[in-house]
Design a protein around this motif. Structure first.
Motif, short mmCIF file in Angstrom:
data_model
loop_
_atom_site.label_atom_id
_atom_site.label_comp_id
_atom_site.label_asym_id
_atom_site.label_seq_id
_atom_site.Cartn_x
_atom_site.Cartn_y
_atom_site.Cartn_z
N TYR A 1 -8.82 -10.03 3.73
CA TYR A 1 -7.73 -10.89 3.25
C TYR A 1 -6.58 -10.91 4.25
O TYR A 1 -5.45 -10.53 3.92
CB TYR A 1 -7.25 -10.42 1.88
CG TYR A 1 -8.28 -10.55 0.80
CD1 TYR A 1 -8.54 -11.78 0.19
CD2 TYR A 1 -9.03 -9.45 0.39
CE1 TYR A 1 -9.50 -11.91 -0.80
CE2 TYR A 1 -10.00 -9.57 -0.60
CZ TYR A 1 -10.22 -10.80 -1.19
OH TYR A 1 -11.19 -10.92 -2.17
N PRO A 2 -6.82 -11.35 5.46
CA PRO A 2 -5.74 -11.38 6.46
C PRO A 2 -4.61 -12.32 6.08
O PRO A 2 -3.49 -12.19 6.60
CB PRO A 2 -6.46 -11.84 7.73
CG PRO A 2 -7.66 -12.59 7.24
CD PRO A 2 -8.09 -11.88 5.99
N MET B 1 -8.20 -4.78 3.38
CA MET B 1 -7.30 -5.93 3.24
C MET B 1 -7.16 -6.68 4.56
O MET B 1 -7.18 -7.92 4.59
CB MET B 1 -5.93 -5.46 2.74
CG MET B 1 -5.89 -5.04 1.29
SD MET B 1 -6.31 -6.38 0.15
CE MET B 1 -5.10 -7.63 0.60
N GLN B 2 -7.03 -5.95 5.64
CA GLN B 2 -6.85 -6.59 6.95
C GLN B 2 -8.08 -7.37 7.36
O GLN B 2 -7.98 -8.44 7.99
CB GLN B 2 -6.49 -5.53 7.99
CG GLN B 2 -5.11 -4.93 7.80
CD GLN B 2 -4.86 -3.74 8.69
OE1 GLN B 2 -5.79 -3.07 9.15
NE2 GLN B 2 -3.59 -3.45 8.96
N GLU B 3 -9.25 -6.87 6.98
CA GLU B 3 -10.49 -7.56 7.36
C GLU B 3 -10.83 -8.71 6.43
O GLU B 3 -11.19 -9.81 6.89
CB GLU B 3 -11.64 -6.55 7.37
CG GLU B 3 -12.99 -7.17 7.72
CD GLU B 3 -14.12 -6.17 7.67
OE1 GLU B 3 -15.30 -6.61 7.73
OE2 GLU B 3 -13.86 -4.96 7.56
N ASP C 1 0.83 -1.20 0.00
CA ASP C 1 0.00 0.00 0.00
C ASP C 1 0.87 1.25 0.00
O ASP C 1 1.71 1.44 0.87
CB ASP C 1 -0.93 0.01 1.20
CG ASP C 1 -1.93 1.16 1.10
OD1 ASP C 1 -2.92 1.02 0.36
OD2 ASP C 1 -1.69 2.21 1.74
N ARG D 1 -0.12 -11.06 2.56
CA ARG D 1 0.88 -10.17 3.16
C ARG D 1 0.65 -8.74 2.70
O ARG D 1 0.45 -8.47 1.52
CB ARG D 1 2.29 -10.62 2.78
CG ARG D 1 3.38 -9.76 3.40
CD ARG D 1 4.76 -10.15 2.94
NE ARG D 1 5.76 -9.18 3.39
CZ ARG D 1 7.04 -9.17 3.00
NH1 ARG D 1 7.47 -10.10 2.14
NH2 ARG D 1 7.87 -8.24 3.45
N LEU D 2 0.70 -7.82 3.65
CA LEU D 2 0.46 -6.41 3.37
C LEU D 2 1.70 -5.61 3.75
O LEU D 2 2.15 -5.65 4.91
CB LEU D 2 -0.75 -5.93 4.17
CG LEU D 2 -1.32 -4.55 3.89
CD1 LEU D 2 -1.79 -4.44 2.44
CD2 LEU D 2 -2.47 -4.26 4.85
N VAL E 1 -6.40 -0.33 3.34
CA VAL E 1 -5.68 -1.15 4.32
C VAL E 1 -6.66 -1.88 5.24
O VAL E 1 -6.51 -3.09 5.49
CB VAL E 1 -4.71 -0.26 5.14
CG1 VAL E 1 -4.10 -1.06 6.29
CG2 VAL E 1 -3.60 0.29 4.24
N ALA E 2 -7.66 -1.18 5.74
CA ALA E 2 -8.65 -1.82 6.60
C ALA E 2 -9.38 -2.93 5.86
O ALA E 2 -9.66 -4.00 6.42
CB ALA E 2 -9.65 -0.77 7.11
#
Length: 343
Positions: free
Chosen positions: A56-57, A52-54, A41, A60-61, A49-50
């Protein structure tokens, strides 16, 4: 086992990730290779970002602290990724089954192939080549880029006419496969470009050192295009004109440098006047700004030029494409004569 990292650089592209990331994850699985999908990102201000975290945990971000642009954003992201091959993939690309393996296998067969791309077709017209990459990119002797399947604004239908593997001059940054070792050896993308032309500059630097850039038709992806900047944008115009001159200044052989730069400045001036006559004041000013920035960058560009190799390379169209396209009506790749890319 060959390690492949598919890295998507995102900037305020939550909608694109939601729409296209599923196809990337679904079609990047292969038993023959270890493939990881990573989202980097670029300092987004939306809820990417939120999301992806929710949602597709497991993906890798990589979080960058601000928008570094396409070029430096990828440089910073890939410095944190270990793999044999990187795939630089735009967030607005729909992947198809078995899109990775044919390209990597083609590169594995010839160690001199450092960079490659799949066939790019339009997402909304899947029988038509896409502007950003088509069936592989080329330039004419004055630095104007074009593709098999796309010359300036003319797009061809895909009838299988470019279903041959072929050495090309540049691979699109929308779906670029590159050996990780080569990417780092040659310093990655030029971060000063920010965006646009950086992939052509990188391919040119790599070709100047004896490597090949190649097209693989057995891999197909569909690209929306213009996901970050619209096709008509003064900012995009400024980047394209400035970065094209910078690319030429860095990579041209000394015997051609002054002549090409001088002619390009004249041709750019004509393009600026055309913008003005059409009432596109922003585009007119963008070209003038691009030329001013290029002049200011000359000392920095000279230092870069001194640090890299320049030589005459293959797969360059030996004429002025503008003349052939607008006056001789050579609007599709097959009409560009004499021009036979390496096979």
């Amino acid at each position: 086992m060959t390690n492949v990292a598919v890295v998507i650089l995102n900037w305020n592209g939550r909608g694109m990730l939601e729409r296209f990331l599923p196809s990337v994850l679904e079609h990047s699985r292969t038993e023959e290779m270890d493939v990881s999908v990573i989202v980097a990102d670029n300092g987004s201000s939306d809820d990417s970002v939120a999301f992806m975290q929710e949602r597709y945990p497991q993906v890798r971000l990589i979080l960058l602290d601000k928008n570094y642009g396409f070029a430096e954003g990828y440089n910073r992201a890939l410095s944190q990724v270990e793999a044999d091959y990187y795939v630089l993939l735009n967030s607005d690309v729909e992947c198809t089954p078995n899109w990775i393996q044919p390209v990597v296998e083609m590169m594995e067969r010839d160690p001199q192939v450092a960079i490659a791309q799949p066939k790019l077709l339009m997402y909304d017209q899947k029988d038509t080549f896409e502007y950003a990459g088509g069936a592989g990119g080329f330039i004419d002797q004055y630095g104007y880029p074009f593709c098999r399947g796309r010359i300036f604004s003319t797009l061809e239908k895909d009838h299988g006419q470019y279903d041959d593997e072929c050495n090309i001059f540049w691979a699109t940054g929308a779906a670029m496969f590159v050996r990780a070792e080569v990417f780092h050896q040659f310093g990655g993308l030029d971060g000063d470009f920010f965006a646009h032309m950086e992939e052509i500059d990188f391919c040119w630097r790599v070709k100047n050192n004896g490597y090949k850039v190649r097209y693989c038709p057995r891999s197909v992806v569909y690209h929306v295009g213009g996901g970050t900047l619209p096709k008509s944008s003064p900012f995009k115009t400024r980047l394209n004109f400035r970065n094209n001159l910078s690319m030429l200044y860095k990579n041209l052989p000394s015997s051609r440098l002054k002549h090409v730069i001088r002619l390009r400045l004249i041709l750019d001036g004509i393009a600026a006047l055309k913008f003005l006559a059409q009432g596109h004041i922003g585009e007119f000013k963008a070209v003038r700004t691009a030329h001013r920035e290029f002049r200011n960058l000359r000392p920095q560009l000279q230092a870069k030029r001194d640090a890299i190799k320049q030589q005459t390379v293959s797969d360059v169209y030996p004429r002025l494409l503008l003349l052939d396209y607008y006056f001789l009506r050579r609007t599709v790749f097959s009409t560009l004569k004499p021009f036979t890319p390496c096979s």
